[in-house]
Design a protein around this motif. Sequence first.
Motif: not given
Length: 190
Positions: A83-87, A94-97, A131-137, A139-143
């Motif tokens: 299993g995986y948890i993608v954070v 919040k944009s970064g930081g 990974l972002k494409r694979l999970l169909k995340l 735009d607002n979600l940054e891995i």
Amino acid sequence: MEIKDLINERRTIRKFSQNPLTNEQLVSYIDAARIAPSAANLQPLKYAVVTDKQMNDKVFETLKWAGYLKGEYTPKENERPTGYIVVCGDSDIKSGGYDMDVGAAVENIILTALADGVGSCWLGSVERPRLKRLLKLPDNLEISCVIALGYPAEEPKQVAMIDGDIKYYLENETLCVPKRSLDEIIIKKA
Ligand SMILES: Cc1cc2nc3c(=O)[nH]c(=O)nc-3n(C[C@H](O)[C@H](O)[C@H](O)COP(=O)(O)O)c2cc1C
């Protein structure tokens, strides 16, 4: 188990038995991240959960394991995480930081999983766009990072660091992880 013992016992696991994990288990670990400390209490982190075998295989392809062992210690087919948890950070909040938030949240997940008998590897070496494409995340979600999880099939051990050599190594097929001494890391005792 006492919290200090749990912390002491925790080692990064990169070989897993193939007993499956459930989505509910992983969600229960995320519930421990949910209540972690957060700068300004913004709580910008979001989590994707993967336990499906086919999806697990695809997530695996986006990760790099044990850099110091130059690919030698990448989990084999029958040792892979179950299993995986993608954070992710939500840039609408919040944009970064938010790296310090990630640290607190991930450690809560790792220790809660360990208390449940589940080992983990925290991975920063991630092909994020793939990974972002694979999970169909959206735009607002940054891995930020990935936590790979599963029941441990190895027992790495903590060893004293010699001559400042930080690199983990294999000794009789056991992964040895050097840790600095307390004397080395305390700057001043007032
Ligand atoms: C932010 C972060 C990123 C990491 N990224 C990777 C990674 O991409 N691949 C990997 O195999 N291990 C990764 N690790 C695991 C470290 O190699 C491991 O924590 C370190 O060697 C100490 O071992 P220990 O966790 O058993 O104490 C990462 C750990 C952290 C905290």
